[in-house]
Design an enzyme around this catalytic site. Structure first.
Site, PDB file in Angstrom:
ATOM      1  N   ASP A  96      38.016  75.917  32.511  1.00  0.00           N
ATOM      2  CA  ASP A  96      37.883  76.336  31.113  1.00  0.00           C
ATOM      3  C   ASP A  96      36.770  77.359  30.954  1.00  0.00           C
ATOM      4  OD1 ASP A  96      38.128  76.548  28.371  1.00  0.00           O
ATOM      5  OD2 ASP A  96      36.976  74.742  27.942  1.00  0.00           O
TER       6      ASP A  96
ATOM      7  N   HIS B  69      37.664  83.868  22.178  1.00  0.00           N
ATOM      8  CA  HIS B  69      37.822  83.539  20.765  1.00  0.00           C
ATOM      9  C   HIS B  69      38.050  84.776  19.893  1.00  0.00           C
ATOM     10  CE1 HIS B  69      35.563  79.390  21.112  1.00  0.00           C
ATOM     11  NE2 HIS B  69      36.567  79.511  21.982  1.00  0.00           N
TER      12      HIS B  69
ATOM     13  N   GLU C  37      40.638  70.776  22.548  1.00  0.00           N
ATOM     14  CA  GLU C  37      39.299  71.051  23.071  1.00  0.00           C
ATOM     15  C   GLU C  37      38.502  71.924  22.117  1.00  0.00           C
ATOM     16  OE1 GLU C  37      36.066  73.214  24.961  1.00  0.00           O
ATOM     17  OE2 GLU C  37      37.916  74.105  24.180  1.00  0.00           O
TER      18      GLU C  37
ATOM     19  N   ASP D 160      41.516  81.651  27.542  1.00  0.00           N
ATOM     20  CA  ASP D 160      40.982  80.396  26.994  1.00  0.00           C
ATOM     21  C   ASP D 160      42.064  79.666  26.202  1.00  0.00           C
ATOM     22  OD1 ASP D 160      39.200  78.428  26.229  1.00  0.00           O
ATOM     23  OD2 ASP D 160      38.336  79.596  24.593  1.00  0.00           O
TER      24      ASP D 160
END
Length: 478
Positions: free
Chosen positions: A363, A435, A335, A301
């Protein structure tokens, strides 16, 4: 006029015809053999892997406003110039948020032995406010959903509110990772703001993702200036621990978060054009986002997505295939915590949005692709048969249509009518790393990445050479 002079116009016309034939030879359009050649060339190249390694191993994290983000702009622009693409750096102001100290420990709970406290593994959420440097200590209020927040609103003031909402891995395992993430991320996005409005001293959110290996998952919040309370994501294991302890009796935590929100920083979208021939004023976007969260190197990501988009240009340049429409590679900036790059591009292209034929963004990680999702008009779906046939040998011939993909950076363009496309991929394990500190290059499968490039390049080429229109996106009103 002599005979030699008479022959000159004829020779001029003949020369022009030969040049035209030469251009056509280099632009075979959507011939099945050309699509197969694109697919096979992409599958034989490690260009995307090399660019992903450069971005992750040489630069590392790339949060907007950081030196890493600036280095990535330079790196991608230089790589695209080396391919001979027409490169533009589009200026954009981006948020500049930096994390600081982040610690948590449980200091009071029923049955706690003297001298014992328990560390909680957590990480600040994007846009979080700060505690005092010495931290804050407050009771913890554990909640299971927004309705419970409303029902217990009178208890919130002065508390550290924990939203203990589990990520639904069963959904993810059955091809519904996106909706599962959407359910959980609502608490990360809206929970801090809602609790702040009720007087909470801080907010904790159970990490939104699978693979409970005591990894915290960061992400953005809806907090704004003037109401930035401390907000953090805790690991699934620590959220469950706190929920169990809260059932025993009162629970208190000492929390230290010292992030800073600095003035907006200067940055750029990287735009690289492969100019079209007879329809050069029409545009097909292929893209990924350049920024990443700061806990790891953002391989899934979205370094792999950007690298796949870059490889579209590399594959077509290698083949000397010239599209009818301009193929535009965009590495979007910001983003993750603002979409300023996408909004800046839409504002700049507002008068030209009707010339955007279609837009692709990768994405959702670079798991194995099975085809494409699209918001093209329903009547256009039958037109993609030749493309599906070319991708079928890779097991990537599935095309799924939705009224709106709402893919991060493309959502504004889609609302303006530009049909969106996104690789249809296996995301069952994507939110294990999303993340987190574990989103690193070793999580990228080189074969899956090559398949990604094949699917994206074939789709971009097919769109750039279509004779028939595919209609405009028709996003339903919310």
């Amino acid at each position: 006029m002599n005979r030699r002079t008479c022959r000159l116009p004829v020779l001029t016309v003949l020369a022009a015809s030969l040049l035209s034939l030469s251009a056509f030879a280099a632009s075979p359009g959507n011939d099945p053999a050309a699509l197969a050649k694109i697919r096979d060339t992409a599958m034989a190249s490690d260009y995307a892997w090399e660019r992903t390694a450069d971005m992750t191993d040489l630069i590392g994290p790339r949060l907007s406003g950081s030196p890493g983000a600036a280095a990535a702009v330079t790196q991608v622009a230089e790589a695209m110039r080396k391919l001979g693409a027409k490169v533009t750096l589009q200026p954009v102001k981006v948020p500049h948020w930096v994390r600081g100290v982040e610690t948590g420990e449980l200091v009071e709970y029923k049955g706690r032995p003297n001298g014992i406290t328990q560390r909680v593994v957590l990480t600040a959420l994007g846009g979080s406010g700060a505690t005092p440097a010495s931290g804050l200590t407050a009771p913890v209020l554990v909640l299971g959903h927004f309705e419970e927040l409303k029902a217990r609103a009178a208890e919130v003031k002065g508390k550290i509110v924990l939203f203990d909402v589990a990520f639904d891995q069963h959904m993810a395992d059955r091809g519904l990772a996106g909706p599962a993430y959407g359910q959980g991320s609502a608490y990360r996005r809206d929970g801090p703001r809602m609790a702040a409005e009720l007087g909470a001293s801080a907010v904790l959110v159970r990490s939104v993702g699978g693979a409970s290996y005591r990894l915290p998952h960061t992400g953005g919040t809806g907090l704004v200036d003037g109401a930035r309370i401390p907000a953090a994501a805790v690991t699934a294991e620590d959220a469950m621990l706190m929920a169990r302890l809260a059932k025993r009796g009162p629970l208190s935590m000492r929390l230290v978060l010292t992030p800073q929100t600095l003035p907006d920083a200067d940055s750029f979208n990287v735009i690289a054009d492969l100019p079209g021939t007879d329809k050069a004023d029409e545009i097909v976007i292929v893209s990924g986002h350049l920024d990443s969260w700061d806990l790891a190197t953002g391989a899934q990501d979205d370094a792999g997505g950007v690298a796949s988009a870059m490889a579209v240009i590399e594959t077509l340049k290698k083949l000397d295939y010239r599209p009818r429409r301009t193929i535009r590679m965009i590495a979007w900036m910001n983003e993750e915590n603002g979409t300023r790059g996408a909004r800046g591009y839409l504002a700049a292209e507002q008068a030209n949005v009707g010339k955007h034929f279609g837009a692709i963004e990768s994405d959702n990680g670079v798991g194995r692709p099975f085809g494409m999702r699209t918001s093209a008009a329903p009547a256009a779906m039958k037109l993609f048969g030749p493309l599906q046939a070319a991708l079928q040998p890779l097991g990537a011939g599935v095309f799924q249509r939705q009224d709106a993909l709402q893919t991060g950076d493309l959502s504004g363009l889609e609302r303006a009518g530009v049909p969106s496309f996104a690789p249809l991929i296996d995301t069952s394990a994507y939110f294990d790393y999303h993340h987190t500190p574990a989103d690193t290059l070793d999580k990228v499968d080189p074969d899956h990445l090559r398949r990604h490039v094949a699917v994206m390049t074939a789709t971009a080429w097919f769109l750039a050479n279509m004779d028939q229109p595919i209609g405009r996106a028709n996003v339903p009103e919310r």
